[in-house]
Design an enzyme around this catalytic site. Structure first.
Site, PDB file in Angstrom:
ATOM      1  N   LYS A 142       1.023  -1.163   0.019  1.00 14.64           N
ATOM      2  CA  LYS A 142       0.170   0.441   0.040  1.00 14.64           C
ATOM      3  C   LYS A 142       0.841   1.164   0.028  1.00 14.64           C
ATOM      4  CE  LYS A 142      -4.069   1.936   2.319  1.00 14.64           C
ATOM      5  NZ  LYS A 142      -4.624   2.023   4.041  1.00 14.64           N
ATOM      6  N   HIS A 177      -0.397   4.413   0.248  1.00 11.60           N
ATOM      7  CA  HIS A 177      -1.146   5.927   0.657  1.00 11.60           C
ATOM      8  C   HIS A 177      -1.556   5.365   2.117  1.00 11.60           C
ATOM      9  CE1 HIS A 177      -4.594   3.091  -1.156  1.00 11.60           C
ATOM     10  NE2 HIS A 177      -4.596   4.222   0.119  1.00 11.60           N
TER      11      HIS A 177
END
Length: 225
Positions: free
Chosen positions: A104, A106
């Site tokens: 991921k 963000h």
């Protein structure tokens, strides 16, 4: 056999997780039994499952570890349920950690869910069942990339007691040889057969003579020597 092991065998049957009949496995083998840990779906089932895992981990590895790591995806609920059980049963706060399939970029960034790992962490890996060791092959480098962590061991729910990829040793033994940490199960298939053979449970015989013969024949081909 310990009481919790007997209860766990019955729990697998009543939860429709462990079935007997004719099944084609991912490996292509024709097996007289099949285990699907994805069938644990209710809160009660997950609470009980976490307790059985916690008791087996406590018996085999004690309490001197920091993190329970459950590889995505099935290991995620296993790690959460078992850390909760450790708190209830032993008053010990264990952190849970899992990996994402994709990194991921963000918000809560990175490849991990739950606790971060740091130098000196002692980690127990938790999985449903291991037949080839492929998930450990993916998990091991993820764990080692996080820092100087020590892997205490692996715990799965059922040891199928079949030869692994090498064709000589069992999958759990191959993991120990390859990575240097012990690999254990709540119960072995041998214990399951010993406990259920010709035993009536919920009004029926789970492993009768026919199923027992099919299991014996299967292990003549694929069982540990």
């Amino acid at each position: 056999m310990e009481q919790y092991k007997q209860e766990f065998i019955e729990f697998m049957v009543e939860s429709d997780v462990l079935k007997f009949g004719e099944f084609t496995l991912k490996s292509g083998r024709q097996s007289p039994f099949f285990m699907n840990a994805g069938a644990y779906v209710t809160g009660t089932q997950l609470r009980r499952l976490g307790e059985y895992y916690a008791k087996a981990i406590h018996d085999n590895y004690g309490l001197d570890f920091d993190v329970l790591f459950g590889p995505a995806y099935k290991g995620i609920p296993l790690s959460v349920a078992t850390t909760m059980a450790f708190s209830e049963l032993y008053g010990k706060d264990i952190r849970y950690c899992s990996n994402r399939k994709e990194v991921k970029d963000h918000g809560d960034t990175g490849i991990l869910l739950g606790s971060k790992l740091k130098d000196g962490d002692r980690v127990v890996i938790i999985e449903d069942v291991t037949t080839s060791g492929k998930s450990i092959e993916e998990t091991f480098p993820i764990l080692k990339a996080q820092g100087n962590v020590e892997i205490i061991g692996l715990m799965v729910s059922l040891n199928r007691m079949e030869v692994g990829k090498g064709g000589e040793k069992g999958a759990l033994e191959e993991i120990t040889d390859l990575y240097g940490f012990p690999a254990k199960a709540i119960v072995t298939m041998e214990e399951v057969v010993e406990y259920l053979y010709n035993r009536e449970y919920q009004g029926r015989i789970i492993i009768d003579d026919t199923i027992k013969a099919a299991i014996d024949a299967y292990y003549k081909t694929y069982g540990l020597r």
